[in-house]
Design a protein around this motif. Sequence first.
Motif, PDB file in Angstrom:
ATOM      1  N   VAL A  55       0.871  -1.181   0.000  1.00 38.39           N
ATOM      2  CA  VAL A  55       0.000   0.000   0.000  1.00 38.39           C
ATOM      3  C   VAL A  55       0.906   1.227   0.000  1.00 38.39           C
ATOM      4  O   VAL A  55       1.829   1.320   0.802  1.00 38.39           O
ATOM      5  N   ASP A 109       1.685   5.287   0.016  1.00 35.82           N
ATOM      6  CA  ASP A 109       1.320   6.672   0.299  1.00 35.82           C
ATOM      7  C   ASP A 109       2.140   7.543  -0.641  1.00 35.82           C
ATOM      8  O   ASP A 109       3.347   7.689  -0.474  1.00 35.82           O
ATOM      9  N   HIS A 121      -2.344  -0.620  -3.959  1.00 38.97           N
ATOM     10  CA  HIS A 121      -3.368   0.297  -3.446  1.00 38.97           C
ATOM     11  C   HIS A 121      -2.735   1.556  -2.865  1.00 38.97           C
ATOM     12  O   HIS A 121      -1.629   1.523  -2.331  1.00 38.97           O
ATOM     13  N   VAL A 139      -2.679   4.825  -0.368  1.00 35.63           N
ATOM     14  CA  VAL A 139      -3.122   5.356   0.930  1.00 35.63           C
ATOM     15  C   VAL A 139      -3.657   6.764   0.684  1.00 35.63           C
ATOM     16  O   VAL A 139      -2.951   7.619   0.140  1.00 35.63           O
ATOM     17  N   HIS A 170      -7.659   7.521   4.946  1.00 34.60           N
ATOM     18  CA  HIS A 170      -7.127   6.324   5.614  1.00 34.60           C
ATOM     19  C   HIS A 170      -6.285   6.717   6.822  1.00 34.60           C
ATOM     20  O   HIS A 170      -6.386   6.101   7.886  1.00 34.60           O
ATOM     21  N   THR A 197      -6.367   1.295   4.708  1.00 34.51           N
ATOM     22  CA  THR A 197      -6.150   1.114   3.263  1.00 34.51           C
ATOM     23  C   THR A 197      -6.372  -0.352   2.882  1.00 34.51           C
ATOM     24  O   THR A 197      -7.035  -0.651   1.881  1.00 34.51           O
ATOM     25  N   GLY A 247     -11.117   0.330  -2.898  1.00 33.19           N
ATOM     26  CA  GLY A 247      -9.818   1.012  -2.848  1.00 33.19           C
ATOM     27  C   GLY A 247      -9.476   1.726  -4.146  1.00 33.19           C
ATOM     28  O   GLY A 247     -10.092   1.507  -5.192  1.00 33.19           O
TER      29      GLY A 247
END
Length: 424
Positions: free
Chosen positions: A73, A75, A103, A105, A109, A135, A144
């Motif tokens: 995940v 960011d 995915h 962030v 989240h 997330t 998502g």
Amino acid sequence: MPANIVIGTQWGDEGKGKVIDILASRAQVVVRSQGGNNAGHTVVSGGQTYKLHLVPSGILYPETMCLIGAGVVLDPKDFISELDEMERRGVSTANLKIDPRAHIVMPWHVRLDGLSEKFRGGNDIGTTGRGIGPTYMDKYERCGIRMCDLVDPAVLAEKARATGRLKNKIITAVYEGEAVDIEAVIKEYNAYGERLKPYMADVSVLTYEAAKAGKTILFEGAQATLLDIDFGTYPFVTSSHPLSGGVTIGTGIGPKMIDNIIGVAKAYTTRVGKGPFPTELNDATGETIRNKGGEFGTTTGRPRRTGWFDAVIVRHSVRVNGLDGLAINKLDTLAGIGDLKICVGYVKPDGTQLRDFPASLEELADCAPVYEDFPGFDDDITACRRFSDLPETCQRYIERLEELCECKVCMVGVGPDRDQMIER
Ligand code: GDP
Ligand code: IMO
Ligand code: MG
């Protein structure tokens, strides 16, 4: 060593980054397959310290391909800061790729991570606050936003409006928090998408092609076995599968590709965040280990809880990951702290012994660790480079860990630098 996995066997921060950096000198590809910027991996080279969160620990080798798989995940804001920091320090990120399925962030989240922790009151998990759990929740909820959406402004706007509206309802109505400005997020994230677009590539395909071409691949685990959502100390865990099994799913490769699985442990135990810790030392010895070992979180700076080596835990890791070898780091930290202890089992109040790590935290709380005493050592071992250079007591300590964990120790760390490693 064609395809190797390196993973954590305790509660994280075992020195995985250091082991990856060392092995990456003999690899062409390094892949992250789960977790996010909750990870903090330290690489020390030539007096320079690099703290990596999403960027794979092979980044210091300019020719090495560094891949971020579908199970991670990401960011984007933090990731871009990390990229900028690398470039500022003269480290090229040209060989870095992110899978389109990873995915993203989103700001809601991170906000929900903080709010849900607060809502739990004294029963909080002690997360890193990076929005990791929320997330992964959205990923499994099937709402998502993925990397391939981030780079497409129309799709991003549509998905962010749909999900953001729902998330804002939860933030405000359930948690009485402050709503996120969705239109501002779309604008901000469009810019991230634009910036990250050149990095997007199918990591499953790249890894498969690299393997077919006979290249050496390293899979870099984040978090650790006892933080695994199924085999860790649930609910005091992270929201992904840091196990060796998680690597194949998080990268998109078959299990038969893997040749070797190395588990990393410290010569003692640490944990950051809440949850059970049978061998924890809440005394002067624990404090000494924390200060000598610099046991403060790489990501959050929180003091790490410290305790004796727990062979029940590492044996559990040997089994659930199918480990071929162990790398034991930070043996040097134990010098001069007095006699040592190793936890060899747990005993229940009725006197029965538990050999395997229990599922129930209530059962675990009732158990007391059974210790084996070990003579300590005072020698400075940071310059030792061969196993036979180590003092006799250190050699016996490592050999005892091998016996108890039922796995051979292939590396022993005697300092943070990439040179401070004994290979057997
Ligand atoms: P990771 O999350 O598993 O990569 O580990 P971290 O980087 O969060 O934490 C490990 C810490 O121990 C870092 O500060 C490393 O530089 C340091 N370290 C790793 N191996 C050794 C070792 O053998 N001896 C000492 N003294 N420090 C080490
Ligand atoms: P590396 O890769 C140590 C811990 C957190 C918390 C729990 C859940 O550096 O070993 P999360 O933010 O993931 O929802 O937090 O997991 N945790 C780690 N502890 N090292 C890590 O990563 C960790 N990543 C998460 O402290 O207890
Ligand atoms: Mg760490």
